[in-house]
Design an enzyme around this catalytic site. Structure first.
Site, short mmCIF file in Angstrom:
data_model
loop_
_atom_site.label_atom_id
_atom_site.label_comp_id
_atom_site.label_asym_id
_atom_site.label_seq_id
_atom_site.Cartn_x
_atom_site.Cartn_y
_atom_site.Cartn_z
N GLU A 45 -3.97 2.05 -2.42
CA GLU A 45 -3.27 3.37 -2.76
C GLU A 45 -4.47 4.56 -2.52
OE1 GLU A 45 -0.44 1.20 -3.58
OE2 GLU A 45 -2.39 0.79 -4.69
N SER A 57 -2.90 -4.09 -2.97
CA SER A 57 -2.20 -2.90 -2.62
C SER A 57 -3.46 -1.89 -2.43
CB SER A 57 -1.16 -2.52 -3.44
OG SER A 57 -0.48 -1.29 -2.83
N SER A 114 0.87 -1.29 -0.05
CA SER A 114 0.06 -0.02 0.03
C SER A 114 0.84 1.11 -0.08
CB SER A 114 -0.95 0.17 1.11
OG SER A 114 -2.16 -0.78 0.95
#
Length: 378
Positions: free
Chosen positions: A292, A290, A252
């Site tokens: 973002e 991940s 992340s």
């Protein structure tokens, strides 16, 4: 014997001083200039007037490598003087708190806290304690929207131990300052990994020309994501490591964007979207696992929203026109790219949970490559 002891002592001081200097090195220290817009004096998010940053770093025994980073839009009571804000999610594998109210109302009313994934509820609870602990809030506050973002530091940190306590969050808030921002393995970046190297906290800023308004844009990142690292368009990791040059690991990236430009949530959302372009320039891949997330806010005085019971007011909505936003877009792209690179350049070798170890980015090898490619003047 005394002379030997003193010699060893002074050698230790020299080595320690050198290590401290290495930790504080940034991409510009090596002649790498990201973009073309001028940086602020500190080249940090704190170049935006009023913005403050604080860290609490938690390192214990062999397994605990985590922490908290707090970002304050201003030094006052944020609940009492809310600031315009917006969030953008490029990939939503994350545990961000406060999103729906920011999306609906377009402002934030607490400090922004970054920590590890399983400590988000603790951090939110601590934020509520902090807001209610301010005298001017006690009589009338019935709702608080705590803003907490995270990345997963479970490779280097005993994340299930949930070692972040409420006191650590309060310490980060109360220790926040408007000066230089410590980068690398500190605060919420203590246990993070980026591109397979030691990630962490990074920051950068840009100041627009007077013709474009002279506004400042600052970015702070918590880097913990995968991809194939690029610097100035050169696939550095691939060229240095060959077939091992792509790290598809999940993780992340939290990106915090601050500006003093008079923009409300609508254009802050547009600004937040462009920050992801800066991440892409570094080779980030927004992998399946991940998260973002970008949080953008404005410190413009005329756009702050007074929240006092019984007040009658009209928001002074003198905001920047849409056709004046492009220079801000360019600034946030450059600052995000450089902040991510700064987080890597400040990284150090780290061993943590279950003996897991992550190497720092090899700056010397990268500098040699970039000199050979003409990116850095020899």
């Amino acid at each position: 014997m005394r002379k030997i002891i003193l010699s060893v002592f002074f050698l230790f001081l020299i080595l320690a001083s050198g290590a401290a200097y290495a930790r504080n090195q940034r991409v510009r220290d090596f002649g790498i200039e990201v973009g073309s817009i001028k940086t602020g004096e500190l080249n940090a998010i704190t170049d935006v007037p009023g913005v403050m940053v604080g860290h609490t770093t938690i390192i214990k025994d062999q397994d605990v490598r985590t922490g908290v980073t707090a970002i304050l839009p201003h030094s006052g009571n944020i609940m009492g003087r809310k600031v315009p804000a917006a969030m953008y999610i490029a990939n939503g594998f994350g545990k961000m708190t406060g999103y729906s109210q920011v999306e609906e109302l377009g402002n934030i009313e607490t400090p922004i806290i970054l920590t590890n994934t399983l400590s988000v509820p603790t951090a939110a609870d601590a934020l509520i304690d902090y807001i209610l602990g301010l005298d001017e809030n006690r009589e009338h506050i019935r709702s608080i929207n705590p803003i907490v973002g995270e990345t997963n530091d479970g490779f280097l940190n005993d994340i299930q131990g949930r070692h972040v306590l409420k006191k650590h969050v309060i310490q980060a808030i109360e220790g926040a300052s408007a000066g230089p921002v410590t980068e690398g393995s500190v605060g919420a970046g203590t246990g993070t990994v980026c591109f397979g190297y030691k990630g962490g906290i990074g920051t950068s800023s840009r100041i627009l020309s007077p013709e474009n308004g002279g506004w400042t844009v600052g970015v702070l990142v918590q880097t913990n994501f995968g991809g194939s690292l690029m610097i100035s368009g050169i696939p550095v990791k691939k060229e240095l490591e060959g077939n091992r040059g792509s790290d598809s690991g999940d993780g992340s990236c939290m990106i915090i964007v601050a500006t003093n430009a008079p923009v409300t949530s609508r254009n802050l959302k547009r600004l937040a979207k462009r920050a992801v372009f800066g991440l892409a320039r570094t080779g980030g891949n927004c992998s399946n696992g991940s998260g973002e997330y970008v949080i953008a806010f404005s410190t413009a005085e005329n756009l702050r929203i007074t929240h006092t019971r019984g007040d009658s007011f009209m928001l002074d909505n003198r905001e920047l026109r849409n056709d004046r936003m492009t220079p801000l877009f360019e600034a946030v792209i450059e600052a995000t790219e450089e902040a991510i690179l700064n987080s890597l350049f400040a990284g150090e070798d780290l061993q943590g949970y279950s003996g897991h170890a992550v190497k720092a980015f090899n700056i010397q090898a990268a500098v040699r490559l970039l000199k050979a490619r003409g990116i850095i003047a020899d």
